[in-house]
Design an enzyme around this catalytic site. Structure first.
Site, mmCIF file in Angstrom:
data_model
loop_
_atom_site.group_PDB
_atom_site.id
_atom_site.type_symbol
_atom_site.label_atom_id
_atom_site.label_comp_id
_atom_site.label_asym_id
_atom_site.label_seq_id
_atom_site.Cartn_x
_atom_site.Cartn_y
_atom_site.Cartn_z
ATOM 1 C CG HIS A 150 0.100 -0.769 -4.444
ATOM 2 N ND1 HIS A 150 -0.660 -0.785 -3.339
ATOM 3 C CD2 HIS A 150 0.599 -0.125 -4.642
ATOM 4 C CE1 HIS A 150 -0.282 0.520 -2.856
ATOM 5 N NE2 HIS A 150 0.442 0.819 -3.577
ATOM 6 C CD GLU A 213 -3.260 -2.372 -7.907
ATOM 7 O OE1 GLU A 213 -2.872 -3.493 -7.048
ATOM 8 O OE2 GLU A 213 -3.692 -1.247 -6.826
HETATM 9 ZN ZN LIG Z 1 -2.082 -1.588 -2.510
#
Ligand SMILES: [Zn+2]
Length: 330
Positions: A150, A213
């Site tokens: 992400h 992330e």
């Molecule tokens: Zn995300």
């Protein structure tokens, strides 16, 4: 533009226009599309099973471009594959629209939660991805890994980090070594189950799974993929059973979730500047959020804020408060 960037762009174009199924792979790989944007690749003697997913949120394009580049290398026979691989481009309609989601946040719908959600694009897709990962792991033996990539909505004091789902089975040293080789800044350990894809794969299949992330979300073509080069090469080494690169950055910071701030009504207020970065340390006693009959106050033992977002639907998480965690190697 370099030829690899051109190949990557062509792959993304094919992906968004439903032409990826025409791709031809080296003869040693058995390629099966388990669904639109969900590709299973099995080498002759797989040593383990790896799921790499991106675009579960449709506006998080950098990891989708990374996967596009990986796919281009696999098609060209330039990326050796020793592990069974499931490549997942998560939310194609949202990717086409450049939106995080169309109807509901898909990364809250796994673990069967899609059945209770309003029917729509994301509830349908979460069910498809559960089915595809199930089919993949039934087929593939050996150690199981899953990286769900992400990019975050906001800036972060630690730009690149992993979120490890709450888990009962043990996570291996090899998995943490992989995260180190990704040159991540931090690792956050969840302490409660959630509806994320990585939680589902960890719990259901006993996999070493995490959410990665990798920086702030930008539109297609505006991402600087060199910022993700360490993660890209760690994934490529994992897939080829090659040694990981040695970490060159300072050691990773470890955190554990101490409290989830759950918004329960539309009267919820978050007392934070919208520009507040992830991992900002808040002063003890600070009232970070309030509702009609509840306030959340920062405790000195858990002062770091992660993912503050007052805009979530009632019943969902509006932020996490973190305490120091310990390195699993100790
Ligand atoms: Zn995300």
């Amino acid at each position: 533009m370099t030829s690899s960037a051109k190949k990557r762009e062509a792959i993304i174009d094919d992906l968004l226009n439903c032409r990826l199924r025409d791709a031809r792979f080296p003869a040693a790989l058995q390629a099966t599309w388990l669904d639109e944007g969900v590709l299973q690749l099995i080498p002759e003697h797989p040593t383990g099973a790896v799921v790499v997913s991106a675009g579960i949120h449709g506006n998080e394009t950098a990891p989708v471009e990374m996967l596009g580049a990986l796919l281009a290398s696999l098609i060209a026979g330039e990326q050796p594959l020793s592990q069974a691989l499931l490549l997942i481009f998560g939310n194609l309609p949202a990717l086409r629209a450049g939106k995080r989601y169309l109807h509901s946040d898909m990364n809250r719908l796994f673990g069967g939660r899609h059945r209770d959600a309003a029917p729509g694009n994301e509830s349908r897709r979460a069910a498809q991805l559960e089915k595809a990962t199930d089919a993949f792991f039934q087929r593939a033996g050996g150690p199981r890994y899953h990286l769900d990539m992400h990019t975050a909505i906001r800036a972060s004091r630690f730009p690149q980090f992993a979120l490890i789902p709450c888990h009962q089975h043990s996570y291996s040293k090899a998995f943490y070594a992989l995260l180190e080789a990704c040159e991540l800044d931090a690792v956050v350990q969840h302490t409660a189950p959630g509806g994320t894809f990585s939680h589902y794969v960890s719990e259901t299949f006993g996999a070493q799974s995490c959410t990665l992330e990798l920086g702030k979300a930008l539109p297609f073509g505006q991402n600087d993929l060199s910022r993700f080069a360490a993660t890209d090469s760690a994934i490529r080494a994992l897939l080829a059973d090659k040694p990981l690169s040695t970490r060159t950055r300072p050691p990773m910071h470890f955190f554990t979730v101490a409290e989830s701030i759950i918004k329960t009504s539309s009267g919820f207020r978050l007392n934070l500047d919208p520009e507040t970065e992830n991992f900002t340390r808040l002063p003890a006693g600070y009232v970070i959020a309030c509702e009609a009959d509840k306030t959340w106050q920062v405790d000195d033992a858990a002062p770091w804020i992660l993912f503050p977002n007052a805009g979530v639907a009632p019943g969902l998480r509006a932020g996490l408060l973190l305490k120091p965690g310990c390195s699993p190697q100790n």
